[in-house]
Design a protein around this motif. Structure first.
Motif, PDB file in Angstrom:
ATOM      1  N   VAL A 351      -4.601 -20.864 -24.033  1.00 50.85           N
ATOM      2  CA  VAL A 351      -4.881 -20.103 -25.116  1.00 50.85           C
ATOM      3  C   VAL A 351      -5.257 -18.612 -24.611  1.00 50.85           C
ATOM      4  CG1 VAL A 351      -7.430 -20.631 -24.693  1.00 50.85           C
ATOM      5  CG2 VAL A 351      -6.752 -19.720 -26.810  1.00 50.85           C
ATOM      6  N   ASP A 376       0.250 -25.108 -26.687  1.00 49.66           N
ATOM      7  CA  ASP A 376      -0.065 -23.659 -26.592  1.00 49.66           C
ATOM      8  C   ASP A 376      -0.669 -23.204 -28.017  1.00 49.66           C
ATOM      9  OD1 ASP A 376      -0.072 -20.889 -26.564  1.00 49.66           O
ATOM     10  OD2 ASP A 376       2.128 -20.663 -26.979  1.00 49.66           O
ATOM     11  N   THR A 466      -3.714 -10.457 -38.953  1.00 51.19           N
ATOM     12  CA  THR A 466      -4.305 -10.941 -37.566  1.00 51.19           C
ATOM     13  C   THR A 466      -4.224  -9.791 -36.433  1.00 51.19           C
ATOM     14  OG1 THR A 466      -2.365 -11.733 -36.984  1.00 51.19           O
ATOM     15  CG2 THR A 466      -3.672 -13.410 -37.944  1.00 51.19           C
ATOM     16  N   ASP A 468      -1.514  -9.552 -34.730  1.00 53.34           N
ATOM     17  CA  ASP A 468      -0.704 -10.105 -33.924  1.00 53.34           C
ATOM     18  C   ASP A 468       0.876 -10.099 -34.628  1.00 53.34           C
ATOM     19  OD1 ASP A 468      -2.075 -10.413 -31.845  1.00 53.34           O
ATOM     20  OD2 ASP A 468      -2.553 -12.627 -32.465  1.00 53.34           O
TER      21      ASP A 468
HETATM   22  C1  6R9 Z   1      -9.002 -17.521 -28.805  1.00 49.22           C
HETATM   23  C2  6R9 Z   1      -8.860 -15.989 -28.221  1.00 49.22           C
HETATM   24  C3  6R9 Z   1      -7.390 -13.196 -29.921  1.00 49.22           C
HETATM   25  C4  6R9 Z   1      -5.808 -12.731 -29.408  1.00 49.22           C
HETATM   26  C5  6R9 Z   1      -4.844 -12.946 -30.496  1.00 49.22           C
HETATM   27  C6  6R9 Z   1      -3.949 -12.831 -29.732  1.00 49.22           C
HETATM   28  C7  6R9 Z   1      -3.938 -13.507 -28.408  1.00 49.22           C
HETATM   29  C8  6R9 Z   1      -4.698 -16.020 -28.414  1.00 49.22           C
HETATM   30  C9  6R9 Z   1      -2.824 -16.925 -28.100  1.00 49.22           C
HETATM   31  C10 6R9 Z   1      -2.442 -15.528 -28.047  1.00 49.22           C
HETATM   32  C11 6R9 Z   1      -0.269 -15.681 -28.018  1.00 49.22           C
HETATM   33  C12 6R9 Z   1      -1.584 -17.689 -27.925  1.00 49.22           C
HETATM   34  N1  6R9 Z   1      -3.686 -14.951 -28.295  1.00 49.22           N
HETATM   35  N2  6R9 Z   1      -3.981 -17.242 -28.118  1.00 49.22           N
HETATM   36  N3  6R9 Z   1      -1.302 -14.942 -27.902  1.00 49.22           N
HETATM   37  N4  6R9 Z   1      -0.167 -17.072 -27.798  1.00 49.22           N
HETATM   38  N5  6R9 Z   1      -1.482 -19.165 -27.680  1.00 49.22           N
HETATM   39  O1  6R9 Z   1      -8.161 -15.794 -27.278  1.00 49.22           O
HETATM   40  O2  6R9 Z   1      -9.508 -15.236 -28.956  1.00 49.22           O
HETATM   41  O3  6R9 Z   1     -10.397 -13.308 -27.617  1.00 49.22           O
HETATM   42  O4  6R9 Z   1     -10.460 -13.183 -30.061  1.00 49.22           O
HETATM   43  O5  6R9 Z   1      -8.226 -13.175 -28.690  1.00 49.22           O
HETATM   44  O6  6R9 Z   1      -5.478 -13.260 -28.364  1.00 49.22           O
HETATM   45  O7  6R9 Z   1      -3.244 -11.407 -29.447  1.00 49.22           O
HETATM   46  O8  6R9 Z   1      -4.927 -12.010 -31.555  1.00 49.22           O
HETATM   47  P1  6R9 Z   1      -9.721 -13.402 -28.665  1.00 49.22           P
END
Ligand code: 6R9
Length: 627
Positions: A351, A376, A466, A468
């Motif tokens: 994560v 993932d 989001t 993203d």
């Molecule tokens: C849980 C956490 C969120 C941001 C999210 C994204 C990135 C988190 C990811 C991922 C690609 C994954 N992100 N998990 N990108 N694959 N499996 O990390 O929360 O600290 O708020 O960050 O992290 O960009 O928008 P937070």
């Protein structure tokens, strides 16, 4: 909710309810006991579809059966994404600490709730649900006696340890909010967060211990509260034996007891200062009656085998970590992993960032011996919990490396084009939004609801945005391509920098990389790659550049090849391990005054190194241009 916790919890629940093991419905019942009540739901994918098409019934069943309510809710939801209005379980009243503790103390008081993997390797301490409840109640009483009331916000500045969890749950128990600040933050960064929360109470420890180093947490609090007029008291527990100076404002806390019992072991190694620590170290596992590991140390202390030594000793079943740590460990070689017994591991989670293919494969092949699914998991602070992940799905359903893949129960992702239209076809990329609300999502930003609306609900009216980008494959699986700010436009081709990083990281000499765009006379934006080499690698820069160009042209396209490669010893990262590309962009734009808030950086000296490396590259370029 963490898929594996749900399923193992569900199995226990099924066993305790004495549900028949032979009936046909039990495929889904064993997985989710509420499922047989949903008409026409016979498989996990049908259950998922139901969770979106009839999300009210789905969440009502989950809410009713998995939580203890003080008073039941009368309305499952009243949400309107066009207004950013998020209301779930209206009329209902519950206490989350009762749900995390009392419920389990009732049925299995001696089950281990927490295993504190202390910084000192081999000195773990276990706490049962009963002990954690006792500690929480005592702390709750101390807080109440000292005037903390419902609606107050208590700042917790502590390392990942049982008392910190008890402090979180004690706040929740008496109706106060908690503001957990990562214990590596500076006095200024802490002060800003205390002021923001308007806390009158801070809870801390005398000293922190991480990676064998002592940090003066109490001293940092002393310094921070100088500029926080709201703070009236600081509760101080002792993590080490070193006494600290106490002032009239400080209150010493006593120590507590512990004991040893067996149980299921969930190992989320995130710090409790991050959302992952909140949802998957504390609230998720405890609400499900699981045993959770509190990892206080670092992945390389006392050596790069620390995680796997911990897995062997604590018999961890699910290991949940960040790609940045996996990439770091991969650099040190396989023997640090293989020397430990990892046979208890069932699932490996990732994560925080896109997990590049090389790291995914190493995690799967070396750490998991090729037998544990690697999940993932994509989610955000704002989503509260996992939203996209390969599991839960049918046990034999495929898992594609480096892809979060499948929406979780009740989650309906959509991709948007640049005009704000929903993209309906597969094999397409766009801005990732959510078309439907779910109970765990954020409801506001404290003291700034307008900012909440503007950030998440105005960009794509009617949807939660989001920030993203994502790609939806021909099979309908989701792959996160990174923050949308990290998309660059090279000669008219839009590309996520994560995609280029993924290829660069596959080069055998490379440990990790960060790619940013920079202003380029001809292409509009050029590709600038910061590259960290693996340990003991000796490669000429020209050879590296040739190898990377070959790989990027083959796997993406020629236009995506790096124009500049800067070697670095390390990358600037947040303390939760996310690469701060904003900082890299500013360095390359030569805007050092605009670097902004660096207080969340893990190691501020990394920036200086990057600046020096960049200067050296400029000097080289100038020399080349001279006749
Ligand atoms: C849980 C956490 C969120 C941001 C999210 C994204 C990135 C988190 C990811 C991922 C690609 C994954 N992100 N998990 N990108 N694959 N499996 O990390 O929360 O600290 O708020 O960050 O992290 O960009 O928008 P937070």
């Amino acid at each position: 909710m963490w898929p594996c916790v749900v399923s193992s919890f569900s199995r226990r629940l099924v066993a305790s309810l004495g549900v028949c093991g032979r009936r046909k419905c039990c495929g889904t019942a064993a997985f989710m006991p509420e499922a047989p009540a949903f008409e026409g739901v016979r498989s996990r994918s049908e259950l998922r579809d139901f969770s979106v098409s009839d999300s009210e019934r789905f969440w009502a069943a989950v809410g009713n059966q998995r939580l203890s309510w003080i008073s039941p809710f009368h309305t499952v939801q009243d949400c309107d994404l066009t207004q950013g209005r998020i209301k779930w379980f209206e009329g209902g009243k519950l206490n989350v600490s009762v749900n995390c503790l009392d419920r389990h103390v009732h049925t299995s008081p001696d089950r281990v709730a927490l295993i504190w993997e202390r910084d000192e390797q081999g000195s773990e301490v276990k706490y049962t649900y009963r002990e954690l409840l006792e500690m929480t109640c005592r702390l709750g009483n101390v807080l109440r006696r000292r005037g903390v009331k419902r609606g107050d916000c208590v700042t917790i500045y502590m390392p990942t340890c049982p008392l910190a969890v008890a402090a979180m749950l004690a706040c929740a128990r008496i109706g106060a909010a908690h503001n957990v600040v990562f214990a590596g933050f500076s006095a200024d960064a802490l002060a800003e967060r205390i002021r923001d929360a308007e806390s009158n109470t801070v809870i801390t420890v005398n000293q922190g211990v991480r990676g064998g180093k002592f940090t003066e947490l109490k001293k940092t609090v002393d310094e921070a509260v100088q500029s926080c007029p709201s703070v009236q008291q600081v509760l101080v527990a002792m993590r080490t034996d070193t006494p600290v100076v106490m002032t009239a404002r400080d209150v010493a806390m006593e120590e507590y007891v512990f004991s040893y019992h067996d149980g299921d072991v969930f190992g989320c190694v995130a710090d409790i200062g991050w959302i992952t620590g909140h949802s998957y170290t504390v609230y998720g596992p405890l609400a499900n009656g699981g045993t959770t590991v509190l990892f206080e140390s670092t992945p390389i202390y006392p050596d790069p085998g620390r995680y796997w030594n911990t897995v062997e000793r604590l018999k961890i079943n699910q290991f949940y970590g960040a790609p940045t740590a996996i990439r770091l460990l991969l650099k040190y070689g396989d023997h640090w992993v293989t020397k430990y017994d990892r046979s208890t591991l069932k699932t490996l989670g990732s994560v925080g960032e896109p997990i590049n293919t090389e790291a995914w494969e190493w995690y799967h092949r070396v750490v998991g011996d090729g037998r544990c699914p690697v999940v993932d998991t994509w989610w955000q602070t704002e989503t509260g919990g996992i939203c996209i992940a390969p599991r839960p799905s049918e046990p034999d359903a495929e898992i594609v490396p480096g892809m979060a893949m499948r929406p979780f129960f009740g989650i309906k992702p959509v991709l948007m084009d640049t005009e704000g239209k929903v993209l309906t076809s597969n094999n397409t990329s766009g801005a990732l939004c959510m078309a439907q609300p779910w109970p765990g999502m954020a409801r506001t930003i404290r003291n700034n609801h307008q900012r909440f609306i503007e950030t998440y609900y105005q960009p794509y009216p009617g949807y939660f945005f989001t920030g993203d980008g994502a790609y939806r494959s021909a099979q309908g699986y989701y792959q996160i391509t990174g923050r949308l700010d990290d998309v660059i436009n090279v000669s008219g081709h839009r590309i996520g920098t994560a995609e280029i990083e993924d290829v660069v990281n596959q080069c055998s000499a490379v440990a990790e990389s960060a790619v940013i765009g920079f202003s380029h006379d001809i292409k509009g934006e050029g590709v600038y790659a910061f590259v960290v080499l693996k340990k003991n690698i000796d490669i000429k820069e020209d050879d590296l550049s040739r190898q990377l160009n070959k790989m990027v042209s083959k796997k993406i396209a020629k236009y995506a090849c790096p124009d500049v490669i800067q070697l670095a010893n390390r990358l600037p990262k947040t303390r939760s391990g996310k690469i701060m590309r904003r900082v890299l962009r500013k360095v390359v734009e030569r805007d050092l005054d605009g670097l902004g808030d660096l207080s969340t950086l893990d190691d501020p000296t990394a920036v200086q190194e990057i600046v020096e490396g960049h200067n050296a590259i400029l000097r080289k370029q100038q020399q080349k241009q001279q006749p």
